[in-house]
Design a protein around this motif. Structure first.
Motif, PDB file in Angstrom:
ATOM      1  N   SER A 137       1.173  -1.428   0.279  1.00 14.26           N
ATOM      2  CA  SER A 137      -0.139   0.206  -0.011  1.00 14.26           C
ATOM      3  C   SER A 137       0.090   1.045   0.284  1.00 14.26           C
ATOM      4  N   SER A 138       2.296   0.715   0.583  1.00 18.65           N
ATOM      5  CA  SER A 138       3.129   2.016   0.451  1.00 18.65           C
ATOM      6  C   SER A 138       3.549   2.966  -0.897  1.00 18.65           C
ATOM      7  N   MET A 139       3.420   1.798  -2.362  1.00 22.13           N
ATOM      8  CA  MET A 139       3.721   1.848  -3.389  1.00 22.13           C
ATOM      9  C   MET A 139       2.214   1.650  -4.264  1.00 22.13           C
ATOM     10  N   MET A 140       1.650   1.083  -3.647  1.00 23.36           N
ATOM     11  CA  MET A 140       0.611   1.157  -4.782  1.00 23.36           C
ATOM     12  C   MET A 140      -0.730   1.431  -4.464  1.00 23.36           C
ATOM     13  N   SER A 141      -1.797   1.814  -5.126  1.00 22.73           N
ATOM     14  CA  SER A 141      -2.580   2.432  -4.349  1.00 22.73           C
ATOM     15  C   SER A 141      -3.561   1.666  -4.395  1.00 22.73           C
ATOM     16  N   ASP A 142      -4.964   1.695  -4.098  1.00 19.69           N
ATOM     17  CA  ASP A 142      -6.102   0.617  -4.910  1.00 19.69           C
ATOM     18  C   ASP A 142      -7.077   1.910  -5.606  1.00 19.69           C
ATOM     19  N   ASN A 143      -7.074   2.827  -5.928  1.00 25.28           N
ATOM     20  CA  ASN A 143      -7.356   3.394  -6.959  1.00 25.28           C
ATOM     21  C   ASN A 143      -7.306   2.746  -8.005  1.00 25.28           C
ATOM     22  N   THR A 144      -8.655   2.110  -8.039  1.00 23.12           N
ATOM     23  CA  THR A 144      -9.296   1.576  -9.379  1.00 23.12           C
ATOM     24  C   THR A 144     -10.112   2.267 -10.358  1.00 23.12           C
ATOM     25  N   MET A 145      -9.290   3.537 -11.154  1.00 20.28           N
ATOM     26  CA  MET A 145     -10.382   4.525 -12.435  1.00 20.28           C
ATOM     27  C   MET A 145      -9.933   4.423 -13.170  1.00 20.28           C
ATOM     28  N   ILE A 146      -9.418   2.883 -14.030  1.00 20.68           N
ATOM     29  CA  ILE A 146      -8.760   2.657 -15.116  1.00 20.68           C
ATOM     30  C   ILE A 146     -10.274   1.836 -15.790  1.00 20.68           C
ATOM     31  N   THR A 147     -10.659   0.475 -15.205  1.00 21.00           N
ATOM     32  CA  THR A 147     -11.613   0.149 -16.307  1.00 21.00           C
ATOM     33  C   THR A 147     -12.372  -0.073 -15.252  1.00 21.00           C
ATOM     34  N   VAL A 148     -13.822  -1.084 -15.653  1.00 23.34           N
ATOM     35  CA  VAL A 148     -14.306  -1.440 -15.285  1.00 23.34           C
ATOM     36  C   VAL A 148     -15.467  -2.796 -15.743  1.00 23.34           C
ATOM     37  N   TYR A 149     -15.354  -3.714 -15.443  1.00 26.58           N
ATOM     38  CA  TYR A 149     -15.737  -4.702 -15.861  1.00 26.58           C
ATOM     39  C   TYR A 149     -17.323  -5.847 -15.046  1.00 26.58           C
ATOM     40  N   PRO A 150     -17.742  -6.368 -15.864  1.00 23.44           N
ATOM     41  CA  PRO A 150     -19.493  -7.139 -14.855  1.00 23.44           C
ATOM     42  C   PRO A 150     -18.705  -8.705 -15.179  1.00 23.44           C
ATOM     43  N   LEU A 180      -5.714  -9.089  -4.778  1.00 28.78           N
ATOM     44  CA  LEU A 180      -5.597 -10.505  -6.212  1.00 28.78           C
ATOM     45  C   LEU A 180      -4.085 -10.544  -5.855  1.00 28.78           C
ATOM     46  N   GLY A 181      -3.645 -10.892  -4.672  1.00 30.75           N
ATOM     47  CA  GLY A 181      -2.165 -10.835  -4.192  1.00 30.75           C
ATOM     48  C   GLY A 181      -1.802 -11.944  -3.381  1.00 30.75           C
ATOM     49  N   LYS A 182      -3.464 -12.630  -3.396  1.00 29.20           N
ATOM     50  CA  LYS A 182      -3.790 -13.464  -2.554  1.00 29.20           C
ATOM     51  C   LYS A 182      -3.532 -14.511  -3.235  1.00 29.20           C
ATOM     52  N   LEU A 183      -3.191 -14.458  -4.847  1.00 24.67           N
ATOM     53  CA  LEU A 183      -3.063 -15.604  -5.698  1.00 24.67           C
ATOM     54  C   LEU A 183      -1.474 -14.862  -6.106  1.00 24.67           C
ATOM     55  N   GLY A 184      -0.864 -14.808  -4.805  1.00 20.13           N
ATOM     56  CA  GLY A 184       0.735 -13.585  -5.552  1.00 20.13           C
ATOM     57  C   GLY A 184       1.244 -13.091  -6.529  1.00 20.13           C
ATOM     58  N   MET A 185      -0.219 -12.112  -7.034  1.00 23.17           N
ATOM     59  CA  MET A 185      -0.230 -11.000  -8.415  1.00 23.17           C
ATOM     60  C   MET A 185       0.681  -9.736  -7.319  1.00 23.17           C
ATOM     61  N   ILE A 186       1.469  -8.999  -7.721  1.00 22.23           N
ATOM     62  CA  ILE A 186       2.189  -7.815  -7.378  1.00 22.23           C
ATOM     63  C   ILE A 186       1.037  -6.836  -8.428  1.00 22.23           C
ATOM     64  N   SER A 187       0.842  -7.220  -9.427  1.00 21.33           N
ATOM     65  CA  SER A 187       0.398  -5.958 -10.285  1.00 21.33           C
ATOM     66  C   SER A 187      -0.590  -6.944 -11.014  1.00 21.33           C
ATOM     67  N   HIS A 188      -1.460  -6.207 -11.821  1.00 25.19           N
ATOM     68  CA  HIS A 188      -2.213  -6.584 -12.514  1.00 25.19           C
ATOM     69  C   HIS A 188      -3.059  -5.652 -13.422  1.00 25.19           C
ATOM     70  N   ALA A 189      -3.010  -6.238 -14.842  1.00 26.12           N
ATOM     71  CA  ALA A 189      -3.599  -5.132 -16.010  1.00 26.12           C
ATOM     72  C   ALA A 189      -4.654  -4.710 -16.103  1.00 26.12           C
ATOM     73  N   SER A 190      -5.045  -3.849 -16.184  1.00 28.33           N
ATOM     74  CA  SER A 190      -6.564  -3.241 -16.551  1.00 28.33           C
ATOM     75  C   SER A 190      -7.567  -3.727 -16.993  1.00 28.33           C
ATOM     76  N   HIS A 191      -7.135  -4.106 -18.159  1.00 28.91           N
ATOM     77  CA  HIS A 191      -8.275  -4.520 -18.850  1.00 28.91           C
ATOM     78  C   HIS A 191      -8.066  -6.547 -19.232  1.00 28.91           C
ATOM     79  N   VAL A 192      -9.670  -6.944 -19.200  1.00 24.52           N
ATOM     80  CA  VAL A 192      -9.690  -7.936 -19.048  1.00 24.52           C
ATOM     81  C   VAL A 192     -10.482  -8.768 -20.327  1.00 24.52           C
ATOM     82  N   HIS A 193     -10.104 -10.549 -20.475  1.00 21.49           N
ATOM     83  CA  HIS A 193     -10.975 -11.276 -21.711  1.00 21.49           C
ATOM     84  C   HIS A 193     -11.952 -12.080 -21.193  1.00 21.49           C
ATOM     85  N   TYR A 194     -13.228 -12.269 -21.447  1.00 21.39           N
ATOM     86  CA  TYR A 194     -13.636 -13.715 -21.494  1.00 21.39           C
ATOM     87  C   TYR A 194     -13.217 -14.354 -22.329  1.00 21.39           C
ATOM     88  N   ASP A 195     -13.471 -15.598 -21.297  1.00 23.57           N
ATOM     89  CA  ASP A 195     -14.290 -17.449 -22.801  1.00 23.57           C
ATOM     90  C   ASP A 195     -15.211 -17.330 -23.087  1.00 23.57           C
TER      91      ASP A 195
END
Length: 544
Positions: A137-150, A180-195
């Motif tokens: 939290s001292s380096m990475m904000s939780d300000n999720t202001m880029i995308t929104v997905y259902p 998602l750090g509980k899955l070991g993620m350090i960072s996460h891309a803003s865009h997702v896909h669906y199958d």
């Protein structure tokens, strides 16, 4: 618009050079510097034209909506506090509402009435003891202001950090923060896909014993009424190592085809060395980005086996935020990307750069990008100089050795394009012809226009109105449609000064960009410019 209106001071809008007398008279850059005055309950607008009777649902958009707390002002566009805007369409009527995402950063700043949480481009004052207290939290904000997905009955807001927020799609209320750090993620891309099964596919970065890796994760829908956190529903599909151990690439989006995940490893990187210095010297994350002008690597990874394709694909250096689409055809992979020669446009989004852009003769060139098509041949053909055999493209590829090919793109059209959209439910990962976007050309004759691009011919259609700025379009197919562009585009619009409290929803015919209907709103305060959005209900995958 009068010169007086352009130079007036507006409550909620940060100071900005006006367009009158400026170098870019066709754009009001202050649209990016608006502070939302607060949560807005559902408000009915004024309708004109026709809203299709079958079109019912909600356009939900995310973006920065607050740039100051008390005397403190954020330094970068990506620092602004996340605000969700929603247009609810029901039986021909449309209502507007908005609400800030109740992130930890937002609540802390609000409580203290000053900026106490560091953001991408903004540092906060810390004493030596606070600097020594290391945490994500001292380096990475939780300000999720880029995308929104259902996904699975909820909305999720994303940023480049592992923190995401679960949002109530009806009320826009913030349900909970998920890590998602509980899955070991350090960072996460803003865009997702669906199958095709409506699982959500995401890209993140993890640490391994050999250094950082790019990891693709599949999130499955929950069984029953209970909706546990995503960290309990994620399974890793594949991972590949970063080419530079101490400089992993900045990843904002990626592409999928029927067989492959396509990761584009660009030379804009996050320097581990600079990250350590940023912690010690109390600098923002933006200071850790490093441009290593050593080309781009295209990674093809088999979805089933998780193995990388045996041929390595490279190109000259470029920067990008958004891929458009990718597909397989006749032993080739085609990928289209909104690309720039360098990452200078990221610096162009610092607040002071935006405020002074009208007097910067280099600003438009620094922000100039073009959509490019790259073609990756899946087989090396002996004694052939150009390995690309698709006749409709000028993209080319040259064999370096039996395991390496250099690819050269073609420019799809001479328009700057951003926030691209396609007929996703039917053509994502498949051969397609059309995409839609907003212009990124600051010096265009109308800098707020919406574009329809024929990706094969380069033909461009436009929709625009004076002093009007479109948001990212969303394509919705007509019921029973058979053609790729048989549908409507849903986009929101705002206006530049003096109409700063105006907002609207526009429905366009996706075939010819003629306007079908609109609903206009006059709101209590300035309306922020959103970045990305989605339409509810979720995409329904269908095949032609």
């Amino acid at each position: 618009m009068t010169e007086k209106a352009d130079n007036l001071v507006y409550d909620g809008i940060m100071p900005c050079q006006g367009r009158n007398g400026g170098l870019y008279p066709n754009v009001d850059i202050s649209i990016w510097l608006r502070n939302c005055c607060g949560d807005q309950p559902a408000t009915t607008g004024i309708r004109s034209g026709t809203i299709p009777s079958w079109l019912n649902g909600s356009l939900v958009q995310n973006g920065p909506g607050k740039f100051s707390y008390g005397p403190d002002v954020f330094k970068h566009l990506f620092d602004g506090s996340a605000v969700l805007q929603k247009f609810t369409i029901s039986n021909g009527d449309v209502k507007y509402s908005c609400q800030f995402v109740r992130t930890k950063a937002f609540k802390k700043n609000n409580t203290k009435d000053r900026i106490v949480n560091p953001e991408f481009g903004t540092r906060v004052k810390k004493n030596i003891l606070q600097r020594m207290k290391l945490s994500r939290s001292s380096m990475m904000s939780d300000n999720t202001m880029i995308t929104v997905y259902p996904f699975d009955g909820s909305l999720y807001t994303f940023y480049e950090s592992p923190f995401i927020y679960n949002i109530n799609p009806e009320t826009l209320e913030t349900n909970r923060r998920e890590d998602l750090g509980k899955l070991g993620m350090i960072s996460h891309a803003s865009h997702v896909h669906y199958d095709q099964m409506e699982n959500m596919i995401t890209l993140g970065m993890k640490m391994s014993l050999k250094g950082p890796v790019y990891a693709v994760t599949k999130f499955s829908k929950a069984e029953g009424a209970s909706k546990p956190e995503l960290s309990t529903r994620g399974s890793e599909m594949l991972r590949i190592p970063c080419r530079w151990i101490f400089n992993p690439a900045y990843m904002h989006s990626f592409s999928t085809t029927q067989r492959f995940i396509l990761l584009v490893e660009q030379p804009l990187t996050v320097s581990v060395r600079k990250m350590l210095l940023a912690v010690m010297k109390n600098k923002p994350v933006a200071s850790t980005l490093q441009w290593r002008d050593k080309g781009v690597v295209f990674h093809l990874i088999d979805k089933v086996s998780g193995e990388r394709y045996p041929i390595k694909y490279v190109s000259d250096s470029f920067f990008f935020l958004h891929t458009i689409n990718a597909y397989e055809e006749a032993d080739h992979i085609v990928v289209d990307i909104c690309s720039y020669d360098s990452p200078a446009m990221m610096d162009c989004m610092f607040i002071t750069e935006l405020q002074n852009a009208q007097s910067n003769p280099n600003y438009s060139n620094l922000f100039k990008g073009r959509p490019r098509r790259f073609v990756l041949p899946l087989r090396i053909k002996p004694n052939i100089s150009n390995q690309v055999e698709l006749t409709y493209t000028r993209a080319s590829a040259k064999v370096i050795n039996q395991k390496k090919i250099k690819i050269f793109p073609e420019i799809i059209c001479e328009f700057g394009c951003e926030t691209p959209a396609i007929n996703y439910s039917r053509f994502n990962g498949l051969p397609y012809q059309y995409f839609y976007a907003i212009t990124s050309d600051v010096d265009a004759e109308n800098a707020g226009k919406l574009l329809k691009i024929n990706a094969k011919t380069g033909e461009v259609q436009t929709w625009c109105q004076p002093n009007t700025y479109c948001s990212e379009p969303v394509f919705i197919p007509n019921p029973g449609s058979l053609k790729e562009d048989d549908g409507v585009l849903v986009t929101s619009i705002i206006r530049g000064k003096p109409d700063v409290t105006f907002s609207g929803l526009i429905i366009l015919n996706a075939t010819n960009l003629t306007e079908i209907g609109r609903v206009e709103f006059n709101l209590p305060g300035p309306v922020p410019k959103p970045l990305h959005g989605c339409f509810l209900p979720n995409w329904d995958f269908q095949s032609l």
